[in-house]
Every structure is written in C-alpha cells, then in structure tokens.
Design a protein around this motif. Structure first.
Motif, PDB file in Angstrom:
ATOM      1  N   UNK A  73       1.331 -20.952   9.468  1.00 54.19           N
ATOM      2  CA  UNK A  73       0.036 -20.235   8.569  1.00 54.19           C
ATOM      3  C   UNK A  73       0.002 -18.918   9.467  1.00 54.19           C
ATOM      4  N   UNK A  74       0.042 -17.820   8.347  1.00 50.21           N
ATOM      5  CA  UNK A  74      -0.290 -16.521   8.416  1.00 50.21           C
ATOM      6  C   UNK A  74      -1.641 -16.252   9.020  1.00 50.21           C
ATOM      7  N   UNK A  75      -2.142 -16.516   9.631  1.00 57.05           N
ATOM      8  CA  UNK A  75      -3.849 -16.169  10.284  1.00 57.05           C
ATOM      9  C   UNK A  75      -4.192 -14.394  10.491  1.00 57.05           C
ATOM     10  N   UNK A  76      -5.078 -13.855   9.916  1.00 56.99           N
ATOM     11  CA  UNK A  76      -5.233 -12.588  10.618  1.00 56.99           C
ATOM     12  C   UNK A  76      -6.615 -13.382  11.190  1.00 56.99           C
ATOM     13  N   UNK A  77      -7.807 -11.969  11.421  1.00 58.63           N
ATOM     14  CA  UNK A  77      -8.602 -11.696  12.156  1.00 58.63           C
ATOM     15  C   UNK A  77      -8.910 -11.064  12.201  1.00 58.63           C
ATOM     16  N   UNK A  78      -9.848 -10.452  12.297  1.00 59.08           N
ATOM     17  CA  UNK A  78     -10.258  -8.648  12.294  1.00 59.08           C
ATOM     18  C   UNK A  78     -11.526  -8.504  14.237  1.00 59.08           C
ATOM     19  N   UNK A  79     -11.077  -7.415  14.526  1.00 58.74           N
ATOM     20  CA  UNK A  79     -11.958  -7.266  16.008  1.00 58.74           C
ATOM     21  C   UNK A  79     -13.297  -6.239  14.983  1.00 58.74           C
ATOM     22  N   UNK A  80     -14.853  -6.889  15.371  1.00 58.55           N
ATOM     23  CA  UNK A  80     -15.733  -6.229  14.714  1.00 58.55           C
ATOM     24  C   UNK A  80     -16.619  -4.834  15.499  1.00 58.55           C
ATOM     25  N   UNK A  88     -14.045  -5.640  26.136  1.00 60.41           N
ATOM     26  CA  UNK A  88     -14.916  -6.561  24.964  1.00 60.41           C
ATOM     27  C   UNK A  88     -13.936  -7.605  24.606  1.00 60.41           C
ATOM     28  N   UNK A  89     -12.533  -6.559  24.379  1.00 61.79           N
ATOM     29  CA  UNK A  89     -12.038  -7.295  23.231  1.00 61.79           C
ATOM     30  C   UNK A  89     -11.390  -8.677  23.165  1.00 61.79           C
ATOM     31  N   UNK A  90     -10.952  -8.513  24.395  1.00 60.24           N
ATOM     32  CA  UNK A  90      -9.742  -9.824  24.453  1.00 60.24           C
ATOM     33  C   UNK A  90     -11.527 -11.574  24.160  1.00 60.24           C
ATOM     34  N   UNK A  91     -12.655 -11.327  25.047  1.00 58.68           N
ATOM     35  CA  UNK A  91     -14.362 -12.489  24.337  1.00 58.68           C
ATOM     36  C   UNK A  91     -13.803 -12.134  23.030  1.00 58.68           C
ATOM     37  N   UNK A  92     -13.870 -11.355  22.167  1.00 59.92           N
ATOM     38  CA  UNK A  92     -13.956 -10.980  20.862  1.00 59.92           C
ATOM     39  C   UNK A  92     -12.538 -12.196  20.302  1.00 59.92           C
ATOM     40  N   UNK A  93     -11.731 -11.780  21.149  1.00 62.75           N
ATOM     41  CA  UNK A  93     -10.623 -12.410  20.272  1.00 62.75           C
ATOM     42  C   UNK A  93     -10.470 -13.513  19.787  1.00 62.75           C
ATOM     43  N   UNK A  94     -10.827 -14.518  21.526  1.00 65.10           N
ATOM     44  CA  UNK A  94     -11.548 -15.380  22.084  1.00 65.10           C
ATOM     45  C   UNK A  94     -12.406 -16.716  21.241  1.00 65.10           C
ATOM     46  N   UNK A 101      -9.811 -22.313  15.749  1.00 66.57           N
ATOM     47  CA  UNK A 101      -9.717 -24.335  16.306  1.00 66.57           C
ATOM     48  C   UNK A 101      -7.752 -23.834  16.657  1.00 66.57           C
ATOM     49  N   UNK A 102      -7.638 -22.281  16.816  1.00 70.91           N
ATOM     50  CA  UNK A 102      -6.177 -21.965  16.807  1.00 70.91           C
ATOM     51  C   UNK A 102      -6.289 -21.141  18.605  1.00 70.91           C
ATOM     52  N   UNK A 103      -4.639 -20.961  18.494  1.00 69.71           N
ATOM     53  CA  UNK A 103      -4.393 -20.771  19.738  1.00 69.71           C
ATOM     54  C   UNK A 103      -3.422 -19.715  20.160  1.00 69.71           C
ATOM     55  N   UNK A 104      -3.956 -18.761  18.697  1.00 68.79           N
ATOM     56  CA  UNK A 104      -3.299 -17.512  18.590  1.00 68.79           C
ATOM     57  C   UNK A 104      -3.268 -16.986  17.259  1.00 68.79           C
ATOM     58  N   UNK A 105      -3.244 -15.305  17.001  1.00 72.60           N
ATOM     59  CA  UNK A 105      -3.613 -14.887  15.588  1.00 72.60           C
ATOM     60  C   UNK A 105      -1.840 -13.917  16.074  1.00 72.60           C
ATOM     61  N   UNK A 161       0.611  -8.372  24.534  1.00 69.27           N
ATOM     62  CA  UNK A 161       1.333  -8.578  25.804  1.00 69.27           C
ATOM     63  C   UNK A 161       0.800  -9.962  26.061  1.00 69.27           C
ATOM     64  N   UNK A 162      -0.698 -10.511  26.373  1.00 65.17           N
ATOM     65  CA  UNK A 162      -1.162 -11.683  26.844  1.00 65.17           C
ATOM     66  C   UNK A 162      -0.584 -12.385  26.099  1.00 65.17           C
ATOM     67  N   UNK A 163       0.348 -12.483  24.867  1.00 62.08           N
ATOM     68  CA  UNK A 163       0.345 -13.913  23.718  1.00 62.08           C
ATOM     69  C   UNK A 163      -1.134 -13.909  23.167  1.00 62.08           C
ATOM     70  N   UNK A 164      -2.428 -13.828  22.941  1.00 67.57           N
ATOM     71  CA  UNK A 164      -3.531 -14.145  22.170  1.00 67.57           C
ATOM     72  C   UNK A 164      -3.177 -13.826  20.266  1.00 67.57           C
ATOM     73  N   UNK A 165      -2.395 -12.719  20.302  1.00 64.85           N
ATOM     74  CA  UNK A 165      -1.536 -12.156  19.149  1.00 64.85           C
ATOM     75  C   UNK A 165      -0.360 -11.914  18.711  1.00 64.85           C
ATOM     76  N   UNK A 166       0.182 -11.875  17.822  1.00 66.98           N
ATOM     77  CA  UNK A 166       1.320 -11.708  17.571  1.00 66.98           C
ATOM     78  C   UNK A 166       1.500  -9.835  16.838  1.00 66.98           C
TER      79      UNK A 166
END
Ligand code: NDP
Length: 314
Positions: A73-80, A88-94, A101-105, A161-166
């Motif tokens: 699945x290709x999952x997109x999300x957005x930083x508010x 705040x950016x890392x806490x937001x993606x986390x 319930x996934x470990x990357x976007x 760079x840290x693997x949270x998102x592709x």
C-alpha cells in the motif's frame, strides 16, 4: 487486470504510485474504516490521509481489517500547520504513524504554507487531535506563527534520512513557494498536492512541477461539495460526455486528470462509488478539449486562507 498496470506514475525517488487513490477527508466515524477496507479489498493500493482529518486511527483499522500487507500500500499523510517548527516535525510524523499503525509513510506532505502556534511541547502531540489543538485560538483569534518554510523542509528531509518516510512533498504551495524550496533543498519534493479538476486546471503549476520532476496529485478531483457550490460532476458538459461514452461523470473527471499525467484521489465512503472511481480511460481529443474549456471558470472550492484564516495562500 492489465489496465491497472498502466495506472501507475513514477516518483522522482524511483517508487511508483497508483494513479487513483482513496481520499479520506470528512469521512464520518466508522465510515472511513469501512471505506478503506472496501477500497483495499477491491484493488486500491493508495490512500491519502492527513493528521488534521482526525481519522488516521480508523484508516489504520481499515488497513488491518483488509488483510492487505503494508508494503503493498502507498500511504500518504500530511504535516499539520501546528507542527512546522523543527522540534515538532518528528513528533507529528510519529503521531500519524502510531494512529495508522504503520512504521513508515510512503509520502509525507507539508499540508499548507501557513503556520500556527503550538502551545504544547512536541511530546504532548496527540495521536488523534482535537479541533482546539489543530486550530489554536486566543481571545477568539487564530494564532498564526511565522516559521521559515526551509526550517520545516530541512526537518522533513531528516525524516527521509532517518527512515520515517520514503518521500516528501508539498501541498497548496504555488510556483514561487515551490521555487524557494527547490533552490535550497537537499532532498527534492517528490509531489505537489493541490486542488485540481476540470474547472481548475492549474496548467502553469502542473507544467512547472513536471519540468522539475515533481509529481502532481489532484485533490477534490470531483469538485467536492463541502462548500455547497455546484459540483463539477454535475456540470452539463461533463454529464453529456459521460452519457455519450457510457461512463459516469466522476469517471470522466478522474480520467481527464489521469490523461494529463496527474495522480487523482477521489474521496468516497459509498462502496459502489469507490469501485466506480477506480479506473481510467482515454478521452478523444474533442472530448478532452470540451472538458478543458471548463477551465476558464477557475473555480477554487478550497481556500481556508480566504474563508477562515485570513491569510493569502494562492
Ligand atoms: P472529491 O472531489 O473527492 O469529492 C468527494 C465528494 O464526491 C463526496 O461527497 C463523495 O460522496 C462524492 N463522490 C465520490 N465519488 C463519487 C461518484 N463516483 N459520483 C458522484 N459523487 C461522488 O472531494 P475531496 O475534497 O474529498 O477531495 C478528495 C481528497 O483529497 C480528500 O478526501 C483528501 O484526501 C484530499 N484533500 C486534500 C486537501 C489538501 O489540502 N491537501 C484538501 C482537500 C482534499 P460520498 O463519500 O458520500 O460517496
């Protein structure tokens, strides 16, 4: 089927994204879980989500109930807007990852080029937010912040760079604002998501993005109906072309965008419409031109800057 293999577009990272994905904005409680499950069971592999939609937990439930493996699945999300400062950016993606319930976007977008003040600490970022958290007000006045977009972008790059998102990208940015990112970035934006449909063609913006290897995703591809204005899918030109071709008006709108090389994310919580929307076909030149002629209307439905936030965005 073989037609679906043609329904993919490459990103500048080398990844592929399905041309048609499922939108999830304003889907009511319980509806979105069922919609996501239905979509995945019927071939969809691309979901458009956002922290501000307050339903990423339900989207996650729908994904799990479908049984479709995460990596398909290709999952997109957005930083508010309350999370633009770098801390705040890392806490937001986390928070989004936890809710889903996934470990990357696959793709994370800066949702709007407008920043709001966050009066909590990054650690206090809720997984599923409340309205007050999203739209911070003081004495009834919206708390606008001034954050350098390059600070936000640098923090977005760290997520890659840290693997949270592709991949990372932008939403509701104009050419000038995208150019500023391009000029200073280490990692290029992979996608721009903007309102786009037959009555808002975004021709110049699409050309600019494609020239710079930035994909374009059309939001509100059916012209939505949130603001009560006449929808594009009800337009007589669209309806008559659809009738002639034995297609639905929504299928015409979706295919029109897809034919322009654009990714499309129609939202529906209605099973029959979810199925109907998952297609594209080629319009002949005459029909294509007749639809494109609606572009002179330049109707933008979604401009919260003008409607609610009192800031100029576009
Ligand atoms: P859409 O243009 O996708 O329209 C959605 C509306 O059309 C719903 O009322 C839906 O009803 C109806 N609909 C869906 N399919 C059909 C069909 N086949 N025939 C007739 N009507 C249909 O609007 P959205 O604004 O929701 O945009 C799509 C997605 O784009 C959002 O859900 C969101 O993911 C994203 N988005 C992103 C924004 C951003 O700032 N980046 C802003 C706005 C949207 P029903 O559900 O009842 O079937």
């Amino acid at each position: 089927g073989p037609e679906l293999d043609m329904m993919q577009k490459p990103l500048n990272t080398g990844a592929q994204v399905d041309t048609v994905g499922l939108g999830t904005w304003l889907s009511k409680p319980d509806e979105v879980r069922k919609a996501v499950k239905h979509a995945l069971e019927n071939g969809y592999r691309h979901l458009d989500c956002a922290y501000v939609y307050c339903n990423e937990d339900e989207v996650g439930q729908g994904i799990r109930e479908s049984g479709v493996p995460r990596q398909e699945i290709f999952i997109t999300s957005k930083l508010w807007n309350t999370h633009h400062r770098k801390e705040y950016v890392k806490s937001a993606v986390k928070a989004s990852l936890e809710a889903l319930g996934v470990d990357y976007l696959d793709l994370y977008l800066v949702h709007w080029p407008v920043s709001f003040i966050n009066s909590g600490t990054p650690e206090e970022t809720p997984t599923v937010p409340t309205f007050d958290y999203l739209i911070p007000k003081k004495d009834g006045k919206l708390q606008i912040d001034t954050v350098d977009p390059l600070e936000t972008w640098r923090a977005m790059e760290e997520l890659v760079e840290e693997g949270y998102v592709k991949a990372i990208g932008l939403s509701n940015y104009n050419i000038e604002k995208i150019s500023n990112i391009l000029k200073h970035c280490k990692i290029q934006p992979s996608m721009l998501q903007v309102e786009l449909h037959p009555a808002l063609l975004q021709t110049e913006l699409v050309e600019f993005c494609h020239k710079h290897q930035i994909g374009v995703t059309a939001y509100s591809p059916l012209g939505n109906n949130v603001y009560g204005e006449a929808r594009v899918v009800d337009d007589p030109v669209i309806v008559s072309i659809a009738e002639k071709l034995g297609k639905s008006p929504a299928q015409v709108c979706i295919s029109f965008a897809a034919q322009r090389g654009i990714v499309v994310i129609p939202k529906s919580v209605t099973p029959s419409r979810i199925n109907e929307n998952f297609q594209d076909f080629i319009l002949d030149q005459q029909d294509f031109d007749a639809i494109a002629a609606l572009g002179t209307r330049n109707t933008r439905y979604n401009d919260p800057g003008a409607k609610d936030w009192n800031v100029e965005i576009f």
